[in-house]
Enzyme design. Structure first.
Site, mmCIF file in Angstrom:
data_model
loop_
_atom_site.group_PDB
_atom_site.id
_atom_site.type_symbol
_atom_site.label_atom_id
_atom_site.label_comp_id
_atom_site.label_asym_id
_atom_site.label_seq_id
_atom_site.Cartn_x
_atom_site.Cartn_y
_atom_site.Cartn_z
ATOM 1 N N LYS A 1 -9.985 2.225 -8.566
ATOM 2 C CA LYS A 1 -10.498 2.419 -7.219
ATOM 3 C C LYS A 1 -11.626 3.446 -7.215
ATOM 4 O O LYS A 1 -11.465 4.559 -7.732
ATOM 5 C CB LYS A 1 -9.385 2.884 -6.283
ATOM 6 C CG LYS A 1 -8.407 1.797 -5.915
ATOM 7 C CD LYS A 1 -7.349 2.289 -4.951
ATOM 8 C CE LYS A 1 -7.865 2.370 -3.537
ATOM 9 N NZ LYS A 1 -6.787 2.708 -2.577
ATOM 10 N N ASP B 1 0.849 -1.196 0.000
ATOM 11 C CA ASP B 1 0.000 0.000 0.000
ATOM 12 C C ASP B 1 0.880 1.239 0.000
ATOM 13 O O ASP B 1 1.175 1.816 1.052
ATOM 14 C CB ASP B 1 -0.913 -0.024 1.230
ATOM 15 C CG ASP B 1 -2.030 1.010 1.161
ATOM 16 O OD1 ASP B 1 -2.429 1.381 0.041
ATOM 17 O OD2 ASP B 1 -2.520 1.434 2.227
#
Length: 314
Positions: free
Chosen positions: A126, A17
């Site tokens: 996303k 991430d």
């Protein structure tokens, strides 16, 4: 003994991430996730200035709002040289309540990747877990554009994403825990509210149980971790996306890791299916104060960081 990170990889797909692609190399993640905040942080580092300058030079006179997409994809392309799997690239959070705008932006981002020879199977777009974002995901998925539903804090959001056939959801762990810690104040107890009883961990377990019970194919990727305990309590989740700092902790640790989430045991539970239309979704989400507040806060902060990134590029 293998490190905690290596043990975790036997149960769960580990995802990095970060936008700092040079740092992720040492952890050998399968996939990587980014967001406006992470790309802003990376773009401000001196070692990525050449990449930013290269993108700006290739598009002279382009409006900064448009240039941001090219920056996001430029980082994504570099990440794809490192990870064997997928990279997640986020749609502008200012489109969180605009289905048509989100669909158009998702197609644009996929088009940019495909112009560099990247197959859409390696990209996750996303989108915020709003009703409009979920409707956009439903449309994009029919065209083979896979979506990662982010800013997800509740079962109602997860259920709607599953019904929309979204490829993947990212339920946030740490931000849920943050909210309950503030809400409980002096009543918060590390002994009672951490480990297996951590509110964020319990939220992801509930979603996992729901998905496995009903055979929902949408992948579950725990996200937004504050410590390695939260991560290890979710060993066995489909995927976990982890910051470089926590990946480094896991890599240095020789703690014994055991699988905590088991698909077969979860599928036998007695659970009611949530059948949601727009009005019931909005009501259920509204009635969850934590999810409503954290979703709104997350969208606001991503909007702020997108504007900061635009200013950086101007």
């Amino acid at each position: 003994m293998p490190s905690a990170l290596e043990q975790l990889k036997t149960f769960t797909t580990v995802v990095a991430d970060t936008g700092d692609f040079e740092r992720m190399r040492q952890f050998l993640p399968q996939d990587a996730t980014t967001n406006p905040s992470l790309i802003l942080k990376a773009a401000q580092q001196s070692n990525y200035q050449a990449l930013v300058d290269q993108v700006k030079a290739a598009h002279p006179g382009m409006k900064t709002a448009e240039l941001v997409d090219y920056i996001l994809v430029a980082f994504g392309l570099e990440i794809l040289k490192i990870v064997p799997g997928r990279v997640s690239t986020e749609v502008d959070a200012r489109l969180s309540f605009d289905s048509a705008g989100t669909i158009a932006k998702g197609k644009h981002l996929i088009g940019l990747y495909e112009s560099h020879g990247i197959k859409r199977e390696r990209i996750l777009i996303k989108l915020a877990g709003t009703w409009e974002g979920i409707e956009a995901a439903k449309a994009l998925e029919t065209e083979g554009i896979h979506c990662n539903m982010t800013l997800l804090f509740s079962l109602v959001q997860a259920a709607a994403c599953g019904a929309a056939n979204a490829k993947l959801i990212s339920p946030f762990v740490g931000r849920i825990t943050d909210w309950f810690k503030v809400k409980l104040g002096s009543q918060w107890s590390d002994a009672s509210h951490t480990g297996a009883n951590d509110p964020g961990v319990l939220s992801v377990k509930r979603i996992y149980q729901y998905y496995k019970h009903f055979g929902i194919k949408t992948e579950i990727m725990g996200a937004s971790f504050r410590n390695t305990s939260q991560i290890l309590e979710l060993a066995g989740c489909d995927l976990l996306t982890i910051s470089p700092e926590l990946l480094a902790e896991l890599q240095k640790s020789d703690q014994l890791v055991s699988r905590k989430l088991l698909e077969k045991s979860e599928s036998s539970a007695e659970i009611a299916m949530l059948k949601l239309d727009e009005s019931s979704f909005r009501l259920e989400l509204n009635n969850d104060a934590m999810a409503t507040e954290k979703l709104a806060e997350g969208i606001r902060n991503f909007c702020i960081d997108t504007e900061k990134l635009e200013n950086l590029l101007s």
